[in-house]
Write a protein that holds these residues in place. Structure first.
Motif: not given
Lengths: 279, 414
Positions: A221-232
């Protein structure tokens, strides 16, 4: 000389129990000490040590919201020695509780924001506390999107609560089960949480994301969120490690330089990136 | 080396003759508890003694077999006891014992540094939460008066000079003694130490300049003994710290180290700074309630829940991160499955800058016990040396990272 002892649990009585799934049960607990019932306060995401006397202690998150006074709830899955013994107990039995421990969700930071809450399996337990907290302080929070998944339809938690939350204004509930876990009547989505998340493709737009679940789900999920542009630093997750004390003493929850029980269990994805990959 | 010899900040110093020191200990052994090194079957162990003739004096040993941490963090300790009442309720009681004021005599500097490390962690200072001090540890620790003795010879495994753990310390002790040609120099390092000095003022004399000078010279001499290993053969703790903190070593390095570990847990049990523990519940038979040691030895640790009528206790015992089940979680999640991964975590905890920052000192005080105990030579000094060698070989480290050239293996003093 009597010393104050942090290992001394408070007695709590089981007043109600709900079987969420075949192997998952939620207990509602009330402190034996009447003064503690009102005084006890905590943050969503904090956890406690629950004692089954004669068997041992186990760590569960507090699944109820601090806004609902008078009781606490915990959800546990039948797994090992303590959970097996806990399952043998009945309404009216006494167990021990000490806590709250850990840092909890940064609710002050989350105020005024739209939230995307992603929970898989028993990972919904701390999120239930957070969701109830948001709904009880409705004006402080923006839109709440809940993405909940489980292996099968029978494994979905908090069915009644999900229905209630979905009816509230500004709350959207999306449920999914793993492929093969659906039933003919199932009207939700079918697919693993990271895939469903990818498909939904939520826009970052200042949203905060809270992810809870099994480590493998969090990882993807973190990988997907990263791809979607969510800041860590806007992606919040929790860790679960073996703990014996909850006080930062027993050393079991140590990952790299942090102790999950004191420095966590809530971390941002940015924090996690700095830790060694052994969780 | 120079920094150590000169930078020793003295708070207050006294001089005491050997006979007067014996009188102090004799006097204390009569009214309080005296724990001192004794010889048991050829090994030096700390024990409570009543007659000072049992003391094994500093000239006869370099260090004890196990560090004295077991007096403040016992191998096994009861936290709670509980019983079920007839009306199906539970009564939970805290176990606390009356602790007497105790002198811990003859501790070595590395173990004093180890206790200081335990203090910082268990008294909650690491998290800036003194309110989270471990109650059991605190109750015991407060009653301890540490009288340390500066080492004047080093064992082949000793490496305190590489870890800021000796041979003489600037803080952490209550009294620090140095044996001189005639008598002892007493350095007072704390309020407890001052109180003790006031109590025995009639036996202590002011330290002369010559005595202070002699002590400095003796400390410098012992540090030179370490240099017999040759200046290059200092254990590269700082370089090793850099390598684990960043981290610069490949996984192969750790699996190679891990392949030598037999998972006995010895390194953690004899380490003066290791504190991890496990907590279990177990039933208490009537003879156990009376403290029958034989019964205790056969008590099963893991028992089922068998309801009313039985009394239970919750105990904690020391544990070790090198053992397989240490971090096993419910649901089959099993971080650090290999010995190599566990070694990596252990050395990170001991040497990394991240922990140096949180604990104000290295997790190693240089006592060298892990190297002496380990069957596979996974001692800190050996592994730290191998880390720099691995970099020098450039095989197990990423390209572009180099280590200082080292010509000799760490050897034994002549």
């Amino acid at each position: 000389m009597k010393v104050r002892n942090d290992y001394l649990p408070d007695l709590v009585r089981i007043v109600a129990m709900t079987d969420e799934t075949v192997d998952l049960r939620t207990l509602r607990l009330v402190f034996e000490d009447p003064s503690l019932r009102d005084r006890f306060s905590f943050l969503p995401g904090q956890f406690g040590q629950y004692s089954v006397f004669g068997v041992g202690e186990a760590v569960f998150t507090i699944a109820s919201s601090p806004t609902r006074k008078g009781y606490i709830e915990c959800s546990f899955k039948l797994m090992g020695k303590v959970t097996t013994a806990l399952r043998d107990l009945e309404v009216g039995d006494l167990i021990g509780f000490r806590g709250p421990y850990g840092n909890g969700f940064p609710v002050e930071t989350l105020k005024g924001r739209d939230l995307l809450i992603i929970g898989g399996g028993v990972g919904m337990a701390p999120l239930k506390s957070l969701i109830e907290f948001c709904l009880d302080n409705r004006r402080d929070f923006g839109e709440v999107t809940i993405l909940n998944g489980a292996r099968t339809v029978a494994d979905l938690l908090y069915k009644k609560e999900m229905e209630e939350w979905g009816q509230q204004e500004g709350v959207r509930v999306i449920q999914t089960v793993d492929p093969g876990g659906e039933t003919p009547e199932w009207r939700g989505k079918v697919g693993l949480i990271p895939n469903v998340l990818n498909e939904l493709a939520p826009k970052p737009d200042g949203k905060f994301v809270v992810v809870c679940g099994p480590p493998i789900m969090i990882k993807f999920s973190l990988q997907v969120l990263d791809r979607l542009g969510f800041s860590p630093d806007r992606v919040i997750t929790t860790m679960e490690n073996k703990m014996k004390c909850g006080l930062g003493k027993c050393g079991r929850c140590n990952i790299g330089p942090v102790y999950v029980c004191k420095d966590g269990p809530v971390f941002t994805a940015a924090d996690l990136a700095r830790l060694p990959r052994d969780y | 080396m120079e920094r150590k010899a000169e930078g020793t900040q003295r708070k207050e110093t006294r001089w005491v003759s050997t006979t007067d020191l014996q009188k102090i200990l004799e006097n204390w052994a009569e009214k309080g508890v005296l724990v001192a090194p004794t010889k048991v079957n050829g090994e030096v162990l700390f024990q409570r003694i009543r007659d000072i003739r049992e003391i094994c004096w500093d000239e006869d040993y370099v260090n004890s077999l196990v560090p004295p941490k077991e007096f403040v963090l016992p191998n096994e300790e009861r936290l709670l006891s509980y019983r079920r009442t007839d009306d199906q309720n539970w009564v939970v009681e805290v176990c606390s014992e009356e602790n007497q004021e105790t002198i811990l005599f003859g501790v070595r500097s590395c173990d004093v540094a180890g206790l200081a490390y335990l203090d910082r962690f268990l008294l909650g200072e690491m998290f800036s939460r003194p309110d989270l001090a471990d109650p059991q540890y605190k109750a015991k620790r407060e009653k301890f008066i540490l009288i340390s003795i500066v080492c004047q010879k080093a064992a082949p495994t000793c490496m305190c000079v590489c870890c800021d753990g000796g041979p003489a310390l600037t803080e952490g002790f209550d009294w620090q003694l140095t044996r001189l040609t005639d008598g002892w120099l007493v350095e007072i390092g704390s309020e407890k130490g001052e109180k003790l000095a006031t109590g025995f003022h009639y036996l202590l004399q002011p330290a002369t300049d010559e005595a202070i000078k002699e002590q400095k010279e003796r400390v410098a001499t012992i540090i030179r003994t370490f240099d017999q290993y040759s200046p290059d053969e200092r254990v590269p703790t700082m370089a090793a710290g850099r390598m684990v903190s960043r981290p610069l070593l490949k996984e192969e390095f750790w699996s190679r180290i891990g392949s030598r570990c037999v998972e006995c847990g010895g390194c953690a049990f004899i380490c003066p700074t290791c504190f991890c523990f496990n907590v279990v519940d177990r039933p208490l038979s009537p003879s156990l309630q009376e403290g029958d040691a034989n019964e205790l030895a056969f008590c099963p640790l893991l028992v089922g829940f068998n309801g009313k009528g039985a009394d239970y206790e919750r105990v904690r015992y020391r544990d070790c991160c090198m053992l397989q089940g240490f971090v096993r979680q419910a649901g089959g999640i099993y971080p650090r499955r290999t010995t190599g991964e566990r070694c990596k975590t252990r050395f990170f905890h001991k040497l990394s800058w991240q922990f140096l920052g949180r604990m104000n000192r290295l997790g190693c005080t240089g006592c060298g016990r892990c190297l002496r105990t380990c069957l596979g030579e996974v001692g800190i000094s050996r592994v730290a040396t191998e880390m720099t060698e691995a970099l020098a070989e450039k095989k197990l480290a990423p390209a572009g990272v180099t280590a200082p050239k080292r010509e000799h293996q760490r050897g034994h003093p002549k």
